[in-house]
Scaffold this active site. Structure first.
Site, PDB file in Angstrom:
ATOM      1  N   SER A 187      36.598  42.859  42.340  1.00 49.87           N
ATOM      2  CA  SER A 187      36.938  44.210  42.794  1.00 49.87           C
ATOM      3  C   SER A 187      37.542  44.220  44.199  1.00 49.87           C
ATOM      4  O   SER A 187      37.668  45.290  44.811  1.00 49.87           O
ATOM      5  CB  SER A 187      35.669  45.074  42.809  1.00 49.87           C
ATOM      6  OG  SER A 187      34.706  44.510  43.700  1.00 49.87           O
ATOM      7  N   SER A 204      36.963  47.447  46.547  1.00 45.96           N
ATOM      8  CA  SER A 204      35.576  47.524  47.016  1.00 45.96           C
ATOM      9  C   SER A 204      35.525  47.346  48.528  1.00 45.96           C
ATOM     10  O   SER A 204      36.448  46.825  49.147  1.00 45.96           O
ATOM     11  CB  SER A 204      34.716  46.468  46.324  1.00 45.96           C
ATOM     12  OG  SER A 204      35.245  45.165  46.529  1.00 45.96           O
ATOM     13  N   THR A 205      34.415  47.773  49.122  1.00 43.03           N
ATOM     14  CA  THR A 205      34.290  47.773  50.580  1.00 43.03           C
ATOM     15  C   THR A 205      33.263  46.754  51.053  1.00 43.03           C
ATOM     16  O   THR A 205      32.391  46.318  50.307  1.00 43.03           O
ATOM     17  CB  THR A 205      33.863  49.159  51.095  1.00 43.03           C
ATOM     18  OG1 THR A 205      32.570  49.488  50.554  1.00 43.03           O
ATOM     19  CG2 THR A 205      34.869  50.230  50.701  1.00 43.03           C
ATOM     20  N   TYR A 242      29.367  35.174  32.825  1.00 47.93           N
ATOM     21  CA  TYR A 242      29.922  36.488  32.498  1.00 47.93           C
ATOM     22  C   TYR A 242      30.080  36.590  30.988  1.00 47.93           C
ATOM     23  O   TYR A 242      30.578  35.663  30.339  1.00 47.93           O
ATOM     24  CB  TYR A 242      31.311  36.619  33.101  1.00 47.93           C
ATOM     25  CG  TYR A 242      31.460  37.566  34.257  1.00 47.93           C
ATOM     26  CD1 TYR A 242      31.631  38.923  34.044  1.00 47.93           C
ATOM     27  CD2 TYR A 242      31.467  37.107  35.567  1.00 47.93           C
ATOM     28  CE1 TYR A 242      31.804  39.799  35.104  1.00 47.93           C
ATOM     29  CE2 TYR A 242      31.633  37.963  36.630  1.00 47.93           C
ATOM     30  CZ  TYR A 242      31.801  39.311  36.397  1.00 47.93           C
ATOM     31  OH  TYR A 242      31.978  40.174  37.436  1.00 47.93           O
TER      32      TYR A 242
END
Length: 635
Positions: A258, A262-263, A530
């Protein structure tokens, strides 16, 4: 005064001097560099309001062929005929280009008002805020399948009542104080990329909900080249952070899937992991210090030494707290010089078991490149299908390569799997790494499959989420889920979970589905896995509920095989049922006690990790009124 250099606005104190144009930053004092983000304050101007990613990037159908529009990814402008055939064969589904995407609602849920809070917000602070319906709607959810499905079908009856945009730590302190004083619930909102339901608005919340958007807190506060540390505000987006550091010849190297949206604060709040963790580490390895504002004070460690033995490490109270304890405002990170060489590679193995043995040997010898990821056969074929249409010459060459693999190497195409590789460092180190990796691969019947395949496989990671939304649009529900597991159970877990999903599909008479897995990160003691699962839902009344029931069974299987509740996505709401068992009653009681101390009125009532509403209400009823200005508690 303010100065602008490249994409950075410099707010320098009058007593300081801004760095000259084109010079590298050598900051010995606190200098504020505000970053011009790729994502504007009004997110919907650049990003989709109804799903993942950029407005101009999207899979779509045209003349029965799946295509991809946009110029931000290698697939941009491509007709994906092989992918179209794969979808038709796997799901017996023909692309319908006439299907409309959802439109913005005409009306929005009526806000729950808290007049004293709003009056004081307007009167005693300079914090920007909005009551507009669209601003509230796009901050009511993350990126789970349930979030997007609910958004498309207008199922959210509870969204934030107000959105605020603080610009610094001190403004967050003001906001948290006001929310605590007036009993307003707060949702810390960063990039909105959560896939655990962590930022999804609690639909039963009766209080005013305030979404605290950190996007305007994206400054580089200081950089220390000698110590190779940097301090950023928590709202900076991953690609902005790396762009600013690249201009200085540096990198953090944290690159989750992401990463574009995303941050930094979100990475810390979820204990995130990146694709290049083998070289740079996971987020907990990169964090030196972190500040978090809570209703009872600011939690932070005073010392920036590389390691301390000073009781429990309160950085780790903040890491993984998922927005339930407070708002992360500033983070000190380790940085590294940019690698001189970046080189991609790939390997093919006759089957998944041989590939896992290869991954285990690489971990055992601690010779991992920056990234090494192993795909099973189903995912390998999926990746091959995503290749754009080729010229006749390229098709001929690929045909000869396939003949080499099947006839001369004796590999069954229904069993073959592949690993993608990324090497970073100076040229000498990269060559050494390549030699070791290819030597180990040969031991397990693996052979090089080319750098171009490796690069494609790595970059396609950023496109997969777009496929999820296109699938939902066309009648396929699909999502990923992940875990970590010890090496001695890795292959068993992969087999067992896939078998469990197949069994659950048969039980529910689901005929058209896909289930695949890949090993994405390796450690001394185990690996991250995953899973990707999807099925055709054209005739299903509630496809998301059905998907979640099957995923729930898959999670039970993961846990019974010795896997973790999550490797890096976090617990959120969708895995909270298992949290107490995962950490024991003692562990959950310890978390509850921390929550009650830091957030006695439960204003951060997101419902992540543990549902604490009743406990917090009891604590709030018995606690004295809080001080108007919470003290600062440096720990």
């Amino acid at each position: 005064m303010a100065a602008k250099r490249n994409n950075v606005t410099t707010d320098v104190p009058e007593s300081s001097v801004a760095p000259a144009e084109g010079t590298a930053l050598t900051l010995d004092t606190r200098v504020s560099l505000r970053v011009d983000s790729v994502i504007p304050k009004k997110r919907q101007e650049t990003l989709k309001w109804f799903g993942w990613g950029y407005n101009d990037s999207q899979f779509y159908g045209q003349d029965g062929i799946i295509c991809f529009r946009g110029d931000k990814y290698p697939l941009g402008g491509c007709e994906l005929r092989n992918f179209t055939k794969w979808v038709e064969k796997k799901f017996e589904l023909t692309v319908d280009p006439s299907k409309p995407y959802p439109q913005l609602p005409q009306t929005y849920p009526r806000p729950v008002e808290n007049a004293p809070f709003l009056t004081e917000l307007r009167g005693s602070t300079k914090v920007e805020h909005s009551l507009e319906g669209i601003d509230r709607l796009i901050r009511c959810h993350g990126q789970t399948l349930n979030d997007i499905y609910s958004l498309w079908h207008n199922k959210f009856h509870r969204i934030p009542d107000i959105v605020v945009w603080p610009h610094c730590h001190d403004e967050v302190v003001q906001l948290v104080r006001l929310a605590h004083k007036h009993n307003v619930m707060m949702v810390p909102y960063g990039g909105g990329t959560s896939v655990s339901g962590a930022i999804t608005c609690p639909q039963e919340e009766k209080r005013t909900i305030c979404a605290l958007d950190t996007s305007q807190m994206n400054r580089l506060l200081w950089l220390n080249r000698e110590n190779l540390t940097v301090c950023f505000e928590a709202g900076i987006v991953g690609q902005d952070l790396e762009r600013v550091l690249r201009e200085q010849g540096l990198t953090v190297g944290h690159e989750p899937d992401s990463y574009e949206f995303s941050t930094l604060g979100g990475w810390v709040a979820t204990r995130a992991s990146g694709m290049k963790k083998n070289v740079y580490g996971n987020i907990e390895d990169l964090v030196v210090r972190v500040r978090m504002v809570t209703p009872t004070g600011t939690l932070e460690r005073e010392c920036s030494a590389p390691r301390v033995s000073c009781g429990p490490d309160f950085n780790h109270v903040i890491l993984g707290s998922e927005g339930t304890l407070g708002v992360i405002t500033e983070v000190v990170l380790k940085v590294r010089p940019l690698p001189v060489v970046k080189r991609y590679g790939s390997l093919a193995f006759p089957n998944f078991e041989q590939g896992v043995l290869f991954m285990r040997e690489v971990a055992l010898r601690r010779c991992q490149p920056a990234s090494v990821r192993l795909m099973d056969n189903e995912q390998f074929m999926f990746g091959q299908a995503l290749k754009p249409e080729k010229s006749w010459w390229t098709s001929l060459v690929d045909g000869l390569k396939q003949r080499y693999v099947t006839a001369w190497k004796g590999i069954d195409l229904s069993e073959i799997c592949a690993a993608t590789l990324l090497f970073e460092g100076d040229l000498k180190d990269v060559k050494r790494q390549e030699a070791i990796i290819y030597e180990i691969a040969a031991k397990f019947k693996g052979f090089p499959a080319g750098g171009q395949n490796g690069e494609r496989g790595y970059i396609l990671t950023f496109v997969i989420a777009y496929i999820r939304d296109f699938g939902l649009h066309q009648g396929i529900v699909a999502e990923s889920f992940e875990t970590s597991v010890p090496w001695d159970r890795c292959s068993l877990l992969c087999r067992s979970v896939k078998q469990r999903v197949v069994s659950e599909c048969h039980k529910r008479r689901i005929t058209f589905y896909t289930i695949s897995c890949r090993v994405t990160q390796t450690y001394d003691a185990g690996a991250c896995i995953y899973f990707y699962f999807g099925f055709r839902c054209v005739d299903v009344a509630n496809p998301v509920a059905l998907f979640e029931a099957i995923e729930h069974s898959a999670r039970d299987e993961i846990l019974s095989c010795g896997g973790s509740l999550s490797h890096h996505h976090g617990v959120g709401k969708i895995r909270s049922n298992w949290y107490r068992k995962a950490v024991t009653d003692t562990g959950s009681s310890l978390y509850s006690a921390t929550k009650r101390h830091l957030d006695p009125k439960n204003i951060f009532a997101l419902g992540n990790l543990l549902p604490l509403e009743e406990d917090i209400q009891k604590a709030a009823a018995s606690s004295p009124a809080s001080p108007a200005s919470p003290p600062k508690a440096k720990l």
